[in-house]
Write an enzyme that holds these catalytic residues in place. Structure first.
Site, PDB file in Angstrom:
ATOM      1  N   HIS A  96       2.154  -8.086  -6.747  1.00 17.27           N
ATOM      2  CA  HIS A  96       1.464  -7.116  -7.607  1.00 17.27           C
ATOM      3  C   HIS A  96       2.505  -6.648  -8.630  1.00 17.27           C
ATOM      4  CE1 HIS A  96      -1.158  -3.210  -7.849  1.00 17.27           C
ATOM      5  NE2 HIS A  96      -0.923  -3.737  -9.024  1.00 17.27           N
ATOM      6  N   CYS A 147       0.840  -1.203   0.000  1.00 17.90           N
ATOM      7  CA  CYS A 147       0.000   0.000   0.000  1.00 17.90           C
ATOM      8  C   CYS A 147       0.874   1.251   0.000  1.00 17.90           C
ATOM      9  CB  CYS A 147      -0.926  -0.002   1.212  1.00 17.90           C
ATOM     10  SG  CYS A 147      -1.988   1.444   1.201  1.00 17.90           S
TER      11      CYS A 147
HETATM   12  C1  LIG Z   1     -10.421   0.097  -3.783  1.00 21.97           C
HETATM   13  C2  LIG Z   1      -9.153  -0.683  -3.624  1.00 21.97           C
HETATM   14  C3  LIG Z   1      -8.642  -0.911  -2.357  1.00 21.97           C
HETATM   15  C4  LIG Z   1      -7.465  -1.668  -2.187  1.00 21.97           C
HETATM   16  N1  LIG Z   1      -7.057  -1.970  -0.916  1.00 21.97           N
HETATM   17  C5  LIG Z   1      -6.007  -2.835  -0.745  1.00 21.97           C
HETATM   18  C6  LIG Z   1      -5.682  -3.336   0.549  1.00 21.97           C
HETATM   19  O1  LIG Z   1      -6.349  -3.057   1.553  1.00 21.97           O
HETATM   20  N2  LIG Z   1      -4.603  -4.166   0.636  1.00 21.97           N
HETATM   21  C7  LIG Z   1      -3.866  -4.542  -0.449  1.00 21.97           C
HETATM   22  O2  LIG Z   1      -2.902  -5.304  -0.328  1.00 21.97           O
HETATM   23  N3  LIG Z   1      -4.179  -4.096  -1.685  1.00 21.97           N
HETATM   24  C8  LIG Z   1      -5.239  -3.289  -1.850  1.00 21.97           C
HETATM   25  N4  LIG Z   1      -5.607  -2.911  -3.116  1.00 21.97           N
HETATM   26  C9  LIG Z   1      -4.842  -3.406  -4.265  1.00 21.97           C
HETATM   27  C10 LIG Z   1      -5.410  -4.730  -4.763  1.00 21.97           C
HETATM   28  O3  LIG Z   1      -5.357  -5.735  -3.760  1.00 21.97           O
HETATM   29  C11 LIG Z   1      -4.664  -5.211  -5.999  1.00 21.97           C
HETATM   30  O4  LIG Z   1      -3.312  -5.426  -5.651  1.00 21.97           O
HETATM   31  C12 LIG Z   1      -4.717  -4.204  -7.142  1.00 21.97           C
HETATM   32  O5  LIG Z   1      -6.020  -3.689  -7.323  1.00 21.97           O
HETATM   33  C13 LIG Z   1      -4.225  -4.838  -8.452  1.00 21.97           C
HETATM   34  O6  LIG Z   1      -5.035  -5.941  -8.810  1.00 21.97           O
HETATM   35  P1  LIG Z   1      -6.198  -5.816  -9.933  1.00 21.97           P
HETATM   36  O7  LIG Z   1      -5.555  -5.193 -11.145  1.00 21.97           O
HETATM   37  O8  LIG Z   1      -6.660  -7.215 -10.167  1.00 21.97           O
HETATM   38  O9  LIG Z   1      -7.253  -4.908  -9.369  1.00 21.97           O
HETATM   39  C14 LIG Z   1      -6.775  -2.167  -3.314  1.00 21.97           C
HETATM   40  C15 LIG Z   1      -7.298  -1.934  -4.593  1.00 21.97           C
HETATM   41  C16 LIG Z   1      -8.477  -1.220  -4.754  1.00 21.97           C
HETATM   42  C17 LIG Z   1      -9.058  -1.026  -6.141  1.00 21.97           C
END
Ligand SMILES: Cc1cc2nc3c(=O)[nH]c(=O)nc-3n(C[C@H](O)[C@H](O)[C@H](O)COP(=O)(O)O)c2cc1C
Length: 292
Positions: free
Chosen positions: A182, A111
């Site tokens: 990620h 984060c």
């Molecule tokens: C609204 C939102 C909140 C997020 N909160 C967290 C979190 O609390 N902890 C975390 O490790 N990643 C958090 N992320 C990142 C996601 O876990 C993920 O790594 C990121 O969205 C990339 O994956 P995706 O492309 O499939 O969305 C958040 C993402 C979004 C969109």
């Protein structure tokens, strides 16, 4: 849907431990609340779910700290994601998380928000693998639950495959077996958390390379995966794929993970209606009753 169901047959072959299911749903603050997780569970019984990140300080000092741990048993397998960098605090909260019955614990090293940076945890920890290793060791010495780490591939000027591999090596030496990667770097200043999920380019080859270099570790790829077909492609190179935003925008995409046969359009409509009705009942049962 037919193509998604055929993906499933491939995936199920490698599933024994529920936590080792090849697809999981990402922790998302404000999104993967327990109500959304309940909804996802109506769609897929098998896909491991993650809580939103909750900090170790909140778990220790929040006025209503017990409510932060509450979940519905039906959400299992459920992984608790914790944010923090103090090994002693993390060991203490790991014990509460284990007592509450979660399936595993995940430490947030991804984060980039300013609030999180000022607390010296999240993505900034990528620059301090020795602290991450201490945190993992401290939690492992207290609980027997699996402890995993979710990290970016790079942060600020720490952008080099050898550094990433060294980070993984040090944290793995502390007993972390599962790494959720990620596949984007994070900039700690200049970009908002949302921009940090969109602007830095995806770099999947580094994640694949980690699996090559650490075959005994479980490497889970995250970032930009929108369909089960895409997930299946990545699964040729890594052990798991974590899906975030796509599961929020299209939760029904998980349905194919629980079905061995493709559904006709008509059956799909009925299926969606049944899910909506079950969720309606859940809303009624959890909403405060209005009097009068
Ligand atoms: C609204 C939102 C909140 C997020 N909160 C967290 C979190 O609390 N902890 C975390 O490790 N990643 C958090 N992320 C990142 C996601 O876990 C993920 O790594 C990121 O969205 C990339 O994956 P995706 O492309 O499939 O969305 C958040 C993402 C979004 C969109």
């Amino acid at each position: 849907m037919a193509r998604e169901a055929s993906c499933l047959k491939f995936m199920l072959k490698i599933t024994k431990n529920p936590l080792i299911f090849p697809i999981s749903i990402a922790p998302m603050l404000g999104w993967t609340t327990r109500h959304f997780r309940y909804f996802l569970r109506l769609i897929s019984k098998k896909t491991p779910l993650y809580t939103e990140m909750i900090t170790s300080s909140a778990l220790l000092y929040h006025s209503d700290k017990n409510s932060l741990l509450v979940f519905d048993e039906g959400e299992q397998p459920l992984v608790f994601q914790v944010g923090g960098s103090d090994p002693q605090q993390l060991a203490q909260v790991a014990s509460s998380i284990a007592k509450q019955g979660y399936s595993a614990i995940n430490l947030n090293v991804g984060c980039p928000s300013h609030r999180v940076q000022s607390g010296a945890f999240g993505a900034i920890l990528f620059k301090k693998p020795e602290i991450v290793a201490q945190c993992v060791r401290a939690m492992r010495s207290t609980v027997s639950l699996p402890i995993s780490v979710k990290t970016r591939i790079a942060v600020d000027e720490y952008e080099c495959y050898d550094y990433l591999a060294e980070f993984v090596r040090q944290v793995a030496a502390a007993g972390c077996v599962t790494f959720i990667i990620h596949a984007r770097k994070a900039w700690l200043s200049g970009l908002s958390p949302k921009e940090n999920r969109e602007i830095p380019p995806l770099n999947y080859p580094w994640v694949y390379q980690l699996k090559q270099d650490f075959p005994a570790l479980r490497i889970v790829l995250n970032g930009g995966v929108n369909t089960l077909q895409e997930a299946n492609e990545h699964l040729k190179y890594v052990d798991g794929v974590m899906i975030g935003r796509a599961a929020w925008y299209n939760p029904y995409l998980l349905r194919a993970l629980d079905q061995t046969e493709a559904l006709s359009l008509c059956d799909q409509i009925n299926d969606r209606l049944m899910i909506a009705q079950a969720y309606r009942q859940y809303i009624d049962s959890t909403s405060p009753r209005r009097s009068g």
